[in-house]
Structures are given as C-alpha cells and as structure tokens.
Design an enzyme around this catalytic site. Structure first.
Site, short mmCIF file in Angstrom:
data_model
loop_
_atom_site.label_atom_id
_atom_site.label_comp_id
_atom_site.label_asym_id
_atom_site.label_seq_id
_atom_site.Cartn_x
_atom_site.Cartn_y
_atom_site.Cartn_z
CG HIS A 153 6.79 6.31 -7.26
ND1 HIS A 153 6.98 6.96 -6.34
CD2 HIS A 153 5.65 6.66 -7.90
CE1 HIS A 153 6.20 7.89 -6.15
NE2 HIS A 153 5.38 7.79 -7.13
CE1 TYR B 157 -5.33 9.73 -1.93
CE2 TYR B 157 -5.11 8.35 -3.59
CZ TYR B 157 -5.13 8.48 -2.42
OH TYR B 157 -5.01 7.56 -1.44
#
Ligand code: CA
Length: 409
Positions: free
Chosen positions: A129, A240
């Site tokens: 991931h 982010y």
C-alpha cells in the site's frame, strides 16, 4: 467441537471463536458473545451463576462497554472463554439450563460500538500500500520514503468518529484543489474511498513514561476487529503536506461489532515478510507475530447486487502489531484499555488485492468493473461497502463478522 447448539466448526462464530460485542438488551447496552446464530447475554449468564467460580467482579457485564471486562486482565479473558466453551459442551451447565433467557437471536439483535475508545491510532504498515500510494502521490522511482523500512509509520486519528457497522456515512465536504486549478474550492469530496484495515484493541493500561517491549506487546492486546478507515482522496491530496492526514480521514471509520480475541487467533499465526534492512533493536522480535486472516471487500450500488472488488490478507503486513505497540510506547506515551490501533490499508501484490479504491482504480486511471454492468473509480452516494475477515484451516473457522457502511449525500 461437539456442542449442544450444533454450531459447525466452520461457522464464522464457531465455538473456537466466541468474539465479544455489546448489544441493546431490555437492560440497556450489554456485553455479549457470539456463538453460531445466537448471542450470549453476558449479564444474564453472570446472573445465572455461570462465572461464580471466577474471582473478578461480575458487574463488569452490566456495563454498556467492554472496557470494564477488559480491565480485569488477560487471565480472566481466557477463563471466561474456557467457561463458555465448557458450558456449550455440557448439558448440565447453567447456560444450557437457562438458555431460554440467556441466548438471544443474533440476527434480530442491535449491536452497538462495543468500547469506550479514548484514542485511535492509524498505522501505515503495508509495504504494498505504501509503495502504491508513494508511486501515485509522489515519485514512482522512490515510492517509499527513507524512514518507511525503519519506523512503523503512524498518526493519531480521531476516536470520536469511529462508528459501528451499519451506520450511514455522510459524504464529507472539504477543500480540494481541482486538476489544473491554482486556487482551492469548497464542496463535497468527489473521491470518497474505503481503506481495508484490521484494528487491534489495547487490553492493558500503561503509565505515562513506561514502554511495552515487543516480547510483551501481545499481552497488551485484547483482540481484533475489521476496520474501514474511510478517506477522502481529493481532500487528502490538498491538505496532507506537511503534517499528514486531517479532515480527509477524521470524518468516519467503521468498526465491525465483534472483537475476536487473540486467543482465538492463536492457531492462525504465521511468519511475516523479512524486514530489510534490519530494524533497530527495540523493534526486533522473535516467533511468529503475524496472522493469516483472509480479507474481502464488496461494493454494492443502491438496490443492486454486490461485487467483491478486493481480496487481501492480513499476513501481507510488513510491520506486526507487537512492533507497532512497542514503537507507539517507546517514547513513554501511555496507552489505555479500549484504545484502537488500526493497521493501515492492507494491500497485497496482486491488483485484485489492493485495499483501497485509490489503488484499485490506480489514481483514477482505470475503471473498477461491477457485476451489474456499472463501473466505479471512487464511491458514489448510495454505495455500500462491506468488509469481511476470516481465518480458516482444516479443522475450524474464525470469522470477524462485517464492517458495513453506506455513503449518503
Ligand atoms: Ca488508514
């Protein structure tokens, strides 16, 4: 294992499992244990004397959350489990004799969030991931940041927005920077996503300043749940940098209502992938610290059949739970019973094992084909995401139940 309810060893909630939850009884929210298609009302089981031979205070089963029972300690988790297994195989047990009042049909029971969750931490521990996201959001040639193989990367999430399976999730609003735009806009996220995760529940409170070594970490874990860490990718992409996830993540996470104990998972231990380079000494461990847990995700559009869009496995995790807990506390950070620590999205190597739509549609470049003929890149209003987890071997099955959530506009 023979039992008077005749529940198969291969039922998700076999006698080998006995996961804990909380349901709404006529007495209010009450701890319970699943067995086959029934649940055992733990308050009534205690009232009928089932646990009289155990020394802890049985009022923990009159609480509306599992925290009080978990506080009684690992020896009691095990003793209660053994007591229930014995009672389910003994036709002279208090459970058998009072089954009319203690057992409740599971399908008609309303389950609620089983814990008071003080704190929620989300890790980022799947190398597949992290690599996939690094390729899409940053640099395909250097997808993993330099710290990734040295630190179980994580961040502090938001406990207040963790909800139980079955709760509808409102599509979040937020700031995004549209493609080609130079100024942000405000509105509903166009890239709502799921994250396929498993969460572990802290089972032992620690003092500020103390640490949990890897070899002791599993004694601090009560059990595990299937966990959907909903995400808004367009909000995430804009917000982010530099401090990491914020509003893209804290609008909701959906937890399955059942917590499977570590003791039930014991037969499903497995090796982890080899960590290269060698990790620092406080993160080193011995023995098999990973678990072979099959994971599946279904997407169902409103009033349409479901399509299984992902099949993954918890065993792909690069960092294990013992390392995560050791790292979390190595600076003296204290943890409390009921804290939830999630794995991070669990992706495997194959494209159908990617644990988020961001990866399944490769950042919007590919369509995800559904059985009914529709396609998706991200989640539309009315879509329901169902996550399932189970362990299985030649002799038994351990199911985690489901984490279900529908996105609504
Ligand atoms: Ca996550």
């Amino acid at each position: 294992m023979q039992n008077w309810l005749n529940v198969s060893d291969f039922h998700d909630f076999s006698i080998h499992n006995l996961p804990f939850g909380v349901y709404v009884s006529s007495n209010g929210k009450t701890p319970c244990v699943a067995i086959g298609d029934k649940i055992i009302d733990m308050r009534l089981a205690a009232d009928h004397g089932l646990f009289d031979h155990l020394s802890f205070n049985k009022s923990v089963f009159s609480s509306g959350v599992l925290n009080d029972f978990i506080e009684t300690g690992k020896a009691n988790w095990s003793a209660v489990r053994k007591t229930l297994q014995d009672a389910l195989t003994d036709e002279s047990s208090a459970l058998y004799l009072n089954q009319g009042s203690i057992l409740v049909d599971r399908q008609t029971a309303t389950m609620v969030l089983p814990l008071h969750i003080g704190d929620y931490t989300d890790f980022y521990s799947s190398i597949e991931h992290a690599t996939n996201v690094g390729k899409m959001f940053r640099d395909p040639a250097n997808a993993l940041l330099p710290n990734w193989r040295h630190i179980p990367v994580g961040y502090h999430g938001r406990a207040s927005s963790i909800v139980v399976s079955g709760t509808d999730i409102k599509r979040p609003n937020g700031q995004t920077l549209p493609p080609e735009a130079t100024q942000p806009v405000f509105g509903p996220s166009k890239r709502v996503d799921f994250e396929l995760e498993m969460a572990f529940i802290v089972g032992k409170t620690t003092e500020l300043g103390s640490t949990i070594p890897t070899e002791d970490a599993e004694n601090h874990i009560f059990g595990m749940s299937v966990f959907n860490d909903w995400s808004a990718r367009d909000i995430q992409k804009w917000e982010y940098v530099p401090l990491g996830p914020f509003l893209a993540k804290n609008f909701a996470s959906t937890m399955s209502p059942w917590i499977v104990t570590m003791e039930a998972l014991e037969p499903f231990r497995c090796e982890s992938v080899k960590q290269e380079p060698e990790v620092l000494s406080y993160l080193q461990y011995s023995g098999n610290k990973n678990f072979n847990i099959n994971l599946e995700v279904d997407l169902a559009p409103e009033n349409q059949e479901a399509t299984t869009i992902c099949k993954s496995n918890f065993k792909y995790m690069y960092w294990n739970m013992a390392q995560q807990l050791a790292h979390h506390t190595v600076n003296g950070c204290n943890v409390n019973v009921g804290d939830v620590m999630a794995s991070g999205t669990i992706s495997g190597k194959d494209e159908n094992s990617y644990g988020s739509m961001l990866e399944l549609c490769w950042g919007g470049k590919k369509d995800i084909q559904l059985n009914g003929g529709e396609t998706r890149k991200f989640i539309l209003d009315g879509d329901t995401i169902t996550m399932r987890a189970y362990c299985e071997n030649d002799s038994k099955r351990i199911g985690f139940g489901e984490s279900i959530g529908k996105i609504v506009g």
